[in-house]
Design a protein around this motif. Structure first.
Motif, mmCIF file in Angstrom:
data_model
loop_
_atom_site.group_PDB
_atom_site.id
_atom_site.type_symbol
_atom_site.label_atom_id
_atom_site.label_comp_id
_atom_site.label_asym_id
_atom_site.label_seq_id
_atom_site.Cartn_x
_atom_site.Cartn_y
_atom_site.Cartn_z
ATOM 1 N N PHE A 74 -1.833 18.339 -10.583
ATOM 2 C CA PHE A 74 -3.103 17.714 -10.955
ATOM 3 C C PHE A 74 -3.955 18.656 -11.801
ATOM 4 C CE2 PHE A 74 -7.650 17.308 -9.904
ATOM 5 C CZ PHE A 74 -7.890 16.066 -10.462
ATOM 6 N N GLU A 75 -3.963 19.931 -11.431
ATOM 7 C CA GLU A 75 -4.816 20.889 -12.143
ATOM 8 C C GLU A 75 -4.462 20.986 -13.626
ATOM 9 O OE1 GLU A 75 -5.074 21.328 -7.982
ATOM 10 O OE2 GLU A 75 -3.309 21.386 -9.304
ATOM 11 N N ASP A 76 -3.187 20.748 -13.953
ATOM 12 C CA ASP A 76 -2.764 20.860 -15.353
ATOM 13 C C ASP A 76 -3.195 19.661 -16.197
ATOM 14 O OD1 ASP A 76 -1.603 23.210 -14.665
ATOM 15 O OD2 ASP A 76 0.479 22.512 -14.805
ATOM 16 N N VAL A 77 -3.386 18.519 -15.556
ATOM 17 C CA VAL A 77 -3.677 17.297 -16.313
ATOM 18 C C VAL A 77 -5.054 16.725 -16.003
ATOM 19 C CG1 VAL A 77 -1.245 16.681 -16.526
ATOM 20 C CG2 VAL A 77 -2.547 15.881 -14.540
ATOM 21 N N ALA A 78 -5.847 17.437 -15.207
ATOM 22 C CA ALA A 78 -7.150 16.912 -14.788
ATOM 23 C C ALA A 78 -8.043 16.627 -15.987
ATOM 24 C CB ALA A 78 -7.822 17.894 -13.835
ATOM 25 N N GLY A 79 -8.043 17.531 -16.995
ATOM 26 C CA GLY A 79 -8.896 17.326 -18.166
ATOM 27 C C GLY A 79 -8.539 16.055 -18.918
ATOM 28 N N ASP A 80 -7.238 15.817 -19.120
ATOM 29 C CA ASP A 80 -6.812 14.605 -19.827
ATOM 30 C C ASP A 80 -7.171 13.351 -19.032
ATOM 31 O OD1 ASP A 80 -5.758 16.150 -21.856
ATOM 32 O OD2 ASP A 80 -3.741 16.192 -20.994
ATOM 33 N N ILE A 81 -7.016 13.418 -17.731
ATOM 34 C CA ILE A 81 -7.339 12.245 -16.896
ATOM 35 C C ILE A 81 -8.829 11.933 -16.977
ATOM 36 C CG2 ILE A 81 -7.407 11.379 -14.528
ATOM 37 C CD1 ILE A 81 -4.871 12.977 -13.984
ATOM 38 N N ARG A 82 -9.671 12.965 -16.930
ATOM 39 C CA ARG A 82 -11.124 12.735 -17.015
ATOM 40 C C ARG A 82 -11.493 12.106 -18.373
ATOM 41 N NH1 ARG A 82 -11.308 17.646 -13.891
ATOM 42 N NH2 ARG A 82 -12.360 17.235 -11.896
ATOM 43 N N LYS A 83 -10.860 12.601 -19.445
ATOM 44 C CA LYS A 83 -11.123 12.007 -20.767
ATOM 45 C C LYS A 83 -10.711 10.539 -20.801
ATOM 46 C CE LYS A 83 -10.592 16.267 -23.494
ATOM 47 N NZ LYS A 83 -9.743 16.960 -24.504
ATOM 48 N N GLU A 84 -9.559 10.229 -20.204
ATOM 49 C CA GLU A 84 -9.064 8.856 -20.187
ATOM 50 C C GLU A 84 -9.996 7.934 -19.414
ATOM 51 O OE1 GLU A 84 -5.297 6.839 -18.065
ATOM 52 O OE2 GLU A 84 -4.774 8.420 -19.485
ATOM 53 N N ILE A 85 -10.459 8.391 -18.268
ATOM 54 C CA ILE A 85 -11.373 7.575 -17.468
ATOM 55 C C ILE A 85 -12.700 7.413 -18.190
ATOM 56 C CG2 ILE A 85 -12.668 7.477 -15.301
ATOM 57 C CD1 ILE A 85 -10.345 8.966 -13.963
ATOM 58 N N ALA A 86 -13.190 8.523 -18.756
ATOM 59 C CA ALA A 86 -14.471 8.451 -19.472
ATOM 60 C C ALA A 86 -14.377 7.515 -20.661
ATOM 61 C CB ALA A 86 -14.887 9.854 -19.929
ATOM 62 N N LEU A 87 -13.242 7.520 -21.349
ATOM 63 C CA LEU A 87 -13.052 6.641 -22.505
ATOM 64 C C LEU A 87 -13.059 5.181 -22.074
ATOM 65 C CD1 LEU A 87 -12.541 6.971 -25.565
ATOM 66 C CD2 LEU A 87 -10.105 6.750 -25.088
ATOM 67 N N ALA A 88 -12.370 4.876 -20.985
ATOM 68 C CA ALA A 88 -12.353 3.506 -20.477
ATOM 69 C C ALA A 88 -13.744 3.062 -20.051
ATOM 70 C CB ALA A 88 -11.379 3.404 -19.310
ATOM 71 N N ASN A 89 -14.492 3.968 -19.393
ATOM 72 C CA ASN A 89 -15.859 3.622 -18.986
ATOM 73 C C ASN A 89 -16.763 3.395 -20.182
ATOM 74 O OD1 ASN A 89 -15.075 3.900 -16.318
ATOM 75 N ND2 ASN A 89 -15.815 6.003 -16.124
ATOM 76 N N ALA A 90 -16.573 4.226 -21.217
ATOM 77 C CA ALA A 90 -17.423 4.123 -22.405
ATOM 78 C C ALA A 90 -17.219 2.793 -23.126
ATOM 79 C CB ALA A 90 -17.148 5.284 -23.351
ATOM 80 N N LYS A 91 -16.000 2.281 -23.113
ATOM 81 C CA LYS A 91 -15.727 1.010 -23.789
ATOM 82 C C LYS A 91 -16.551 -0.120 -23.174
ATOM 83 C CE LYS A 91 -11.095 2.051 -25.496
ATOM 84 N NZ LYS A 91 -9.648 1.753 -25.418
ATOM 85 N N THR A 92 -16.775 -0.052 -21.883
ATOM 86 C CA THR A 92 -17.577 -1.099 -21.217
ATOM 87 C C THR A 92 -19.077 -0.871 -21.408
ATOM 88 O OG1 THR A 92 -17.660 0.115 -19.108
ATOM 89 C CG2 THR A 92 -15.775 -1.356 -19.482
#
Length: 632
Positions: A366-384
Motif C-alpha cells: 500500500f505504501e508504494d501506491v498510496a499516492g496514486d490511489i489518493r490522486k485517483e480518488i481525488a480525481l473522481a471526487n473532483a469530477k462530481t
C-alpha cells in the motif's frame, strides 16, 4: 366593428360595400409598399423550382445530414463557418434544386412509380434488414427518427427518387463509348516515357553578390503583403477540470486503504491456480468417487475409471475472476495445492476439483501506491464537484471579480498570455500551451476587450474562462524587421532566375542537335536516365510536376523544369510507349465504365441546365441563411 361588418354582410348591398372597403384597403397597402408581401417568397421557402418549393426545414435537414456525414468521414466536427467556407451550404442547395428539377420534369413527362415497386425497394433495402435477413421494422423506425422524417414523407421521397433515377437512365442509360475515346483515355493513363536529364544545382548559378539596399527595398515592396504581422491578442485564461480541482491531500488514509483492498489486482499479479476437474452425471456418483480418493485412490485413477483422458482432465490455469463457474472457482481457491475438493454443485453438474499448482499473488504494498490511489480518488471526487465550482466561479464573475482573484480564491492556476495569433502561436511562432487552445483562440478572436465572455465547455467536461486583455492589430512589417528573411528570399529568387536562364540556353542547344552528354559535361552535371515514367508520378529525383512537364514535350525534344526549391532539370524525351488497348481486360472495362459514367453525368448536367433555364429557379438567401444557421 367586426360585428357591424358581419351584420352588413348579410345583405347584397352590404356585401358590395365590404368588397369596396377591402379593395381600397389592399390598394392602400400596395401604395405604401405592403404589396411586397404578395410578391416576395415566403420566409419558410428557400427556393422555388417551377411549381416545387424547397422549404427551410427540408434544406436544414439535408444540410445537417451532410455535415454529420462529413463529420463521420473526417472524424471531426465541422463548424458553420467552415461549412460556409467550403461551400457545403451551396452544394446541398444545388443538389436539392437538381432533384426538384428532375422531379418537375418527371411529372411533366407523366413518369410514375407504382406503390408495389416503392414498397419492394424499402423491404429489400439491405440497410433495413435485421440479423435474420428480413425487413426490420425497428431499424426502419430508427432510420426515420435519425432523418427526422415521417413514414409518409419517406415513402414520398423514395417514390420521387426512383422516378428521378428512371428519368436519368432514360437520358444517359445504355451509352456507347466511342473507340476513339477509349483509345485516348488508354493513352493518357497507360503511356510510359523515358528521358535523359541532368540537374542544375544552386552552385551552378555562380557567385551571387549580396543585394544592394535598393534591390532589397524593391524586392520587399513587390512582396510586401507576404510580410504581414498577424493580429495578436493578450489573454487571461482560467481552466477548471478534474485534474485542476482534485486535491489528493484531502483523501484520508482510511479511504485510500479501502480502495487499495477493493482493487488490489491493479497493483500486481493476482493468484493463479492450475486446476483439474472430473464431471459426474449425479451427486451420488461424485460423492462415491470422492470417498474412493479419501480411501487412497488417486485423482488420475478415478478419471481413468470414467474413461477421461489426461488431456481432458486439465481445466487450465486461471485467476479466480477468470473462471466461468463461481462455485467451482470458490472450491478451487479454497483448497491447498495437491488436494482434491469435495463434490461441487457446478453450473453444468457435480464435479471434483484438484489444484496441481499455485502461483501466489504478487502485489505492491500500500505504501508504494498510496499516492496514486489518493490522486485517483481525488480525481473522481473532483469530477462530481466541477459543476458546483463552476457555479461558484460564475457567481464571482457576476460580481465583477477579476479572473486573477477568482483563481487565487479557488486554488486554480491563471494562465496569462501576452500575445497569441488566430492560429494559437506566439510571436516566435511557437504553439501556446493552453487548455482547449483552438476553441479558446477562436472564441477570443470573436470577442473584445472588456467583454464578459461565457465559459467554454471542454471535451473532458471542464470549463475555461477567458478575458481579452489586449489587442495588437495586424500590420505590415517594415523592411528592417524582416531584412534577413527578405535577403534570403531575394537570394533564392536570384538563384532560381539564373538557373532558369541557364537551363533555357542548354535546352536550346539540345534542340539544335547537341548530345546531352556533351551539354551536361560542360554544365558540370552527370547525365541520368529515367525509364518507365508514369504521368504525374514522381520518380528518383524528378518530382511529379517535373514528370508532368516531360509528358508535355514531344519525343525527341528537350525541355527544362524545376525539380525543387533551388534545383532545375534539363531533359530530353527519349521515347513514349502506349500498350495496346485490350477491351476484354478488367482495366479496359474499368476505363470504359469511367468514360460511360463521365459522359452520362455530362448529359444529365446539360439536361438539368436546360430544364433549369426553362423552369426558372428563385433562391431566397435570407431563408437559406436561416436554414444553415447563418446570420440574418
Amino acid at each position: 366593428m367586426l360585428r357591424g361588418l358581419r351584420n352588413a354582410g348579410q345583405s347584397l348591398v352590404g356585401k358590395v360595400i365590404i368588397a369596396i372597403f377591402f379593395g381600397l384597403l389592399i390598394l392602400s397597402f400596395a401604395i405604401w409598399g405592403i404589396g411586397d408581401i404578395f410578391r416576395t417568397m415566403p420566409p419558410s421557402t428557400v427556393a422555388h423550382v417551377g411549381k416545387t418549393d424547397i422549404s427551410v426545414e427540408a434544406m436544414r435537414t439535408a444540410y445537417n445530414n451532410e455535415l454529420q456525414r462529413l463529420g463521420r468521414q473526417f472524424r471531426t466536427v465541422i463548424s458553420p463557418e467552415q461549412a460556409r467556407a467550403f461551400g457545403i451550404d451551396q452544394q446541398v442547395l444545388s443538389n436539392l434544386v437538381n432533384e426538384a428539377i428532375m422531379t418537375e420534369e418527371a411529372k411533366k413527362l407523366g413518369l410514375s412509380v407504382s406503390d408495389q415497386l416503392v414498397a419492394s425497394s424499402i423491404l429489400e433495402d439491405p440497410a433495413l434488414r435485421g440479423a435474420d435477413g428480413q425487413f426490420n421494422r425497428a431499424l426502419f423506425d430508427q432510420m426515420l427518427r435519425n432523418a427526422s422524417m415521417s413514414e409518409a414523407g419517406f415513402v414520398r421521397e423514395q417514390r420521387n427518387a426512383m422516378t428521378r433515377i428512371h428519368l436519368a437512365e432514360a437520358i444517359a442509360g445504355g451509352l456507347t463509348v466511342p473507340n476513339a475515346a477509349r483509345e485516348a483515355l488508354n493513352r493518357y493513363t497507360s503511356e510510359r516515357r523515358a528521358a535523359s536529364y541532368f540537374v542544375l544545382t544552386p552552385a551552378m548559378a555562380g557567385e551571387v553578390p549580396a543585394p544592394t539596399n535598393d534591390q532589397l527595398q524593391s524586392f520587399f515592396n513587390e512582396r510586401r503583403g507576404a510580410f504581414q504581422a498577424p493580429e495578436y491578442r493578450a489573454l487571461s485564461a482560467l481552466a477548471l477540470d478534474a485534474a485542476a480541482a482534485a486535491k489528493p491531500e484531502s483523501v484520508s488514509d482510511a479511504d485510500a486503504r479501502q480502495r487499495y483492498e477493493q482493487e488490489k489486482a491493479k497493483f500486481g499479479t493476482p493468484e493463479r491456480r492450475t486446476i483439474q476437474q472430473i464431471a459426474f452425471p449425479s451427486q451420488e456418483e461424485a460423492e462415491a468417487a470422492f470417498n474412493k480418493i479419501k480411501e487412497g485412490a488417486t485423482f488420475e485413477a478415478v478419471a481413468e475409471e470414467r474413461n477421461i483422458s489426461p488431456q481432458d482432465l486439465e481445466l487450465g490455469t486461471f485467476t479466480k475472476s477468470e473462471m466461468l463457474d463461481p462455485a467451482v472457482a470458490d472450491a478451487a481457491f479454497s483448497i491447498a495445492e495437491g488436494t482434491t475438493s469435495g463434490p461441487v454443485a457446478g453450473r453444468f453438474g457435480p464435479v471434483l476439483v484438484r489444484v496441481t499448482k499455485i502461483e501466489p499473488e504478487s502485489v505492491r504494498p500500500f505504501e508504494d501506491v498510496a499516492g496514486d490511489i489518493r490522486k485517483e480518488i481525488a480525481l473522481a471526487n473532483a469530477k462530481t464537484q466541477i459543476e458546483q465550482i463552476h457555479d461558484a466561479i460564475e457567481d464571482l464573475r457576476a460580481s465583477a471579480r477579476p479572473l486573477a482573484d477568482i483563481a487565487k480564491d479557488k486554488g486554480l492556476t491563471l494562465v496569462q498570455i501576452p500575445a497569441i495569433d488566430n492560429k494559437g502561436l506566439d510571436k516566435s511562432g511557437n504553439a501556446v500551451a493552453l487548455t482547449d487552445r483552438d476553441a479558446v483562440v477562436k472564441a477570443a478572436f470573436a470577442s473584445d476587450i472588456g467583454v464578459d465572455n461565457e465559459p467554454l465547455r471542454t471535451s473532458d467536461g471542464g470549463y475555461v474562462w477567458y478575458d481579452v486583455t489586449g489587442i495588437e492589430p495586424s500590420r505590415e512589417k517594415s523592411l528592417d524587421e524582416v531584412r534577413d528573411q527578405v535577403a534570403n528570399l531575394w537570394r533564392e529568387d536570384e538563384i532560381a532566375k539564373r538557373l532558369a536562364d541557364k537551363a533555357r540556353g542548354l535546352t536550346e542547344r539540345l534542340d539544335k542537335g547537341e548530345a546531352i552528354e556533351t551539354v551536361a559535361q560542360e554544365a558540370g552535371a552527370p547525365v541520368k536516365n529515367a525509364a518507365d515514367l508514369a504521368r504525374a508520378t514522381a520518380k528518383d529525383d524528378l518530382s511529379a510536376d517535373a514528370v508532368t512537364r516531360i509528358f508535355s514535350v514531344p519525343v525527341g525534344k528537350a525541355g527544362n523544369t524545376a525539380t525543387g526549391v533551388d534545383t532545375r532539370a534539363v531533359f530530353k524525351v527519349a521515347s513514349a510507349t502506349v500498350p495496346p488497348l485490350v477491351t476484354t481486360t478488367p482495366e479496359a472495362q474499368r476505363l470504359e465504365t469511367q468514360l460511360r459514367n463521365g459522359m452520362g453525368d455530362d448529359l444529365i448536367n446539360e439536361y438539368i441546365a436546360q430544364i433549369r433555364k426553362d423552369l426558372g429557379v428563385t433562391i431566397n438567401q435570407q431563408a437559406l441563411r436561416q436554414a444553415t444557421g447563418g446570420e440574418l
